[in-house]
Design an enzyme around this catalytic site. Structure first.
Site, PDB file in Angstrom:
ATOM      1  N   LYS A  34       0.845  -1.205   0.000  1.00 41.06           N
ATOM      2  CA  LYS A  34       0.000   0.000   0.000  1.00 41.06           C
ATOM      3  C   LYS A  34       0.875   1.247   0.000  1.00 41.06           C
ATOM      4  O   LYS A  34       2.088   1.152   0.235  1.00 41.06           O
ATOM      5  CB  LYS A  34      -0.899  -0.017   1.239  1.00 41.06           C
ATOM      6  CG  LYS A  34      -0.135   0.012   2.563  1.00 41.06           C
ATOM      7  CD  LYS A  34      -1.044  -0.252   3.759  1.00 41.06           C
ATOM      8  CE  LYS A  34      -0.249  -0.270   5.056  1.00 41.06           C
ATOM      9  NZ  LYS A  34      -1.077  -0.717   6.207  1.00 41.06           N
ATOM     10  N   ARG A 129     -10.712   0.075  14.502  1.00 40.72           N
ATOM     11  CA  ARG A 129     -10.347   0.915  13.365  1.00 40.72           C
ATOM     12  C   ARG A 129     -11.120   0.452  12.134  1.00 40.72           C
ATOM     13  O   ARG A 129     -11.940   1.185  11.601  1.00 40.72           O
ATOM     14  CB  ARG A 129      -8.834   0.839  13.145  1.00 40.72           C
ATOM     15  CG  ARG A 129      -8.290   1.884  12.210  1.00 40.72           C
ATOM     16  CD  ARG A 129      -6.796   1.781  12.021  1.00 40.72           C
ATOM     17  NE  ARG A 129      -6.378   0.520  11.383  1.00 40.72           N
ATOM     18  CZ  ARG A 129      -5.166   0.294  10.897  1.00 40.72           C
ATOM     19  NH1 ARG A 129      -4.231   1.241  10.982  1.00 40.72           N
ATOM     20  NH2 ARG A 129      -4.865  -0.852  10.329  1.00 40.72           N
ATOM     21  N   TYR A 244      17.718  29.892   8.309  1.00 42.79           N
ATOM     22  CA  TYR A 244      16.543  30.601   8.856  1.00 42.79           C
ATOM     23  C   TYR A 244      16.613  30.728  10.374  1.00 42.79           C
ATOM     24  O   TYR A 244      17.026  29.792  11.064  1.00 42.79           O
ATOM     25  CB  TYR A 244      15.263  29.850   8.501  1.00 42.79           C
ATOM     26  CG  TYR A 244      14.796  30.056   7.081  1.00 42.79           C
ATOM     27  CD1 TYR A 244      14.510  31.336   6.612  1.00 42.79           C
ATOM     28  CD2 TYR A 244      14.629  28.979   6.233  1.00 42.79           C
ATOM     29  CE1 TYR A 244      14.067  31.519   5.302  1.00 42.79           C
ATOM     30  CE2 TYR A 244      14.190  29.156   4.931  1.00 42.79           C
ATOM     31  CZ  TYR A 244      13.909  30.424   4.472  1.00 42.79           C
ATOM     32  OH  TYR A 244      13.474  30.603   3.186  1.00 42.79           O
ATOM     33  N   MET A 291      13.016  24.299   2.986  1.00 42.79           N
ATOM     34  CA  MET A 291      12.173  23.536   2.066  1.00 42.79           C
ATOM     35  C   MET A 291      12.987  22.696   1.092  1.00 42.79           C
ATOM     36  O   MET A 291      12.670  21.533   0.837  1.00 42.79           O
ATOM     37  CB  MET A 291      11.246  24.489   1.298  1.00 42.79           C
ATOM     38  CG  MET A 291      10.197  23.766   0.469  1.00 42.79           C
ATOM     39  SD  MET A 291       9.158  24.871  -0.491  1.00 42.79           S
ATOM     40  CE  MET A 291       8.203  25.686   0.781  1.00 42.79           C
TER      41      MET A 291
HETATM   42  C1  LIG Z   1      -0.339  -1.695   6.893  1.00 41.07           C
HETATM   43  C2  LIG Z   1      -0.951  -2.968   7.283  1.00 41.07           C
HETATM   44  C3  LIG Z   1      -0.181  -4.149   7.343  1.00 41.07           C
HETATM   45  C4  LIG Z   1       1.327  -4.150   7.216  1.00 41.07           C
HETATM   46  O1  LIG Z   1       1.846  -3.718   8.465  1.00 41.07           O
HETATM   47  P1  LIG Z   1       3.402  -3.613   8.780  1.00 41.07           P
HETATM   48  O2  LIG Z   1       3.457  -3.187  10.207  1.00 41.07           O
HETATM   49  O3  LIG Z   1       3.936  -2.555   7.869  1.00 41.07           O
HETATM   50  O4  LIG Z   1       4.025  -4.929   8.538  1.00 41.07           O
HETATM   51  C5  LIG Z   1      -0.849  -5.341   7.555  1.00 41.07           C
HETATM   52  N1  LIG Z   1      -2.186  -5.376   7.764  1.00 41.07           N
HETATM   53  C6  LIG Z   1      -2.948  -4.252   7.765  1.00 41.07           C
HETATM   54  C7  LIG Z   1      -4.411  -4.357   8.018  1.00 41.07           C
HETATM   55  C8  LIG Z   1      -2.356  -3.007   7.547  1.00 41.07           C
HETATM   56  O5  LIG Z   1      -3.110  -1.901   7.570  1.00 41.07           O
END
Ligand SMILES: *Cc1c(COP(=O)(O)O)cnc(C)c1O
Length: 348
Positions: A34, A129, A244, A291
């Site tokens: 993802k 969640r 800065y 930046m």
């Molecule tokens: C992001 C996610 C994972 C992967 O988690 P990691 O801690 O990066 O290994 C697995 N299952 C769900 C539901 C997630 O949201």
């Protein structure tokens, strides 16, 4: 000239194999890619992992699933954690996305439109969640039975803390809730859960961060190297300020290198006490991160190289994260779009 982000595909595949070796032969190890493979490029990382043997991938949005299908071709399974939302039907019908259904409403609408197509079911075992609680599961039990889910899963809230009582509580809840549900496979663990041991593995694990070299997978091979080109080097006299807010003032005759990268590229302004590396030699960042620019004290270097590294085997994403008050995940996913990305490994 852009900074260079080197992504080691062999290290990602080795990390997947190492995580896979931690679970039994009857447990499959999937890959979570993802958020564009945690910022490292799903279109390249995905095919490399598929070539290494990954058969199931997870993303977080239907749009990611569609893009990943184009990169992976028709064979690997692509699951979407957010399930089936308005507008996601084509991702299922045209691109073979397998939604992980999170609510009774999603189960009902999937059953109406996509019966016969594979789906997953997400249970909430305490994280509050995503996923269905026991009563909600009961309300659509007949639909779930008819769908014959490909996957029943839940997610651990505290897997990075092995002694946290939530782990055992969620494991017990998952066993109790999934016991009577039909499913080809069950999955509870991401990277942290894999490290908790066999009772957490079930038939499928879903590592993300460990593939990319991050904690809590201590034995991971580092995956990223980030080299920032030096634009100029200047001499600064004692009493002169840099950057800065005039936040840093030289106390000795100093040489300051200005390098190309900044908070627009994901180098968090809040990071404190970080260094850039000339080979193995750390050079402290001085003054505020701006930046596009970072200023570095290179007074003690004999020769200033053309670039200094911010991420390497010594200063990993987790070291940097700790100094910025965050986690390696956020460092990785913040890496900006202005880097020249170079992939190292057998796929290039
Ligand atoms: C992001 C996610 C994972 C992967 O988690 P990691 O801690 O990066 O290994 C697995 N299952 C769900 C539901 C997630 O949201």
């Amino acid at each position: 000239m852009q900074a260079k982000l080197t992504i080691n595909l062999d290290a990602i595949c080795d990390n997947w194999r190492a995580l896979d070796a931690l679970s039994g032969a009857n447990c499959e190890t999937a890959a979570v890619i993802k958020a564009d493979a945690y910022g490292l490029g799903a279109a390249t990382v995905g095919p490399a992992l598929a070539a290494a043997g990954v058969k199931r991938f997870f993303v977080a949005q239907a749009e990611e699933a569609v893009a990943l299908r184009a990169a992976l071709g028709p064979t690997p399974e692509i699951y979407n954690f957010s399930g089936l939302m308005a507008g996601d039907d084509e991702a299922v019908t045209k691109h073979g996305m397998i939604p992980v259904l999170n609510s009774a409403a999603q189960v009902t609408s999937f059953s109406k439109v996509h019966a016969g197509h594979p789906c997953g079911i997400q249970l909430d075992t305490g994280m509050n969640r995503l996923g269905m609680e026991a009563l909600e599961v009961a309300s659509v039990a007949l639909d779930i039975a008819a769908l014959k889910p490909d996957l029943i899963m839940s997610h651990l809230a505290c897997a990075d803390e092995p002694l946290h009582p939530m782990n055992a509580a969620q494991l017990a809840a998952f066993n109790a809730m999934s016991f009577a549900l039909p499913a080809s496979r069950k999955a509870l663990s991401a990277t942290g859960g894999i490290l908790l041991g066999a009772p957490y593995h079930f038939n499928l694990t879903r590592p993300g961060i460990g593939l990319y070299g991050g904690m809590p997978f201590k034995n991971a091979r580092p995956v990223v190297q980030l080299d920032l080109p030096v634009i100029q080097v200047r001499d600064v006299l004692p009493g002169e300020a840099v950057g800065y807010g005039a936040a840093w003032v030289a106390t000795r005759p100093s040489k300051i290198a200005t390098v190309s990268s900044g908070y627009a590229d994901g180098v968090l302004r809040a990071a404190n006490g970080i260094s850039l590396y000339a080979g193995h030699t750390p050079c402290p960042v001085v003054g505020r991160i701006s930046m596009d620019l970072i200023t570095v004290d290179v007074t003690d270097l004999k020769d200033v190289p053309p670039s200094l590294s911010l991420l390497n085997a010594t200063q990993t994403v987790d070291v940097l994260a700790q100094k910025a008050g965050t986690i390696g995940y956020e460092i990785l996913t913040s890496l900006g779009s202005r880097y020249h990305r170079v992939y190292k490994g057998k796929n290039e």
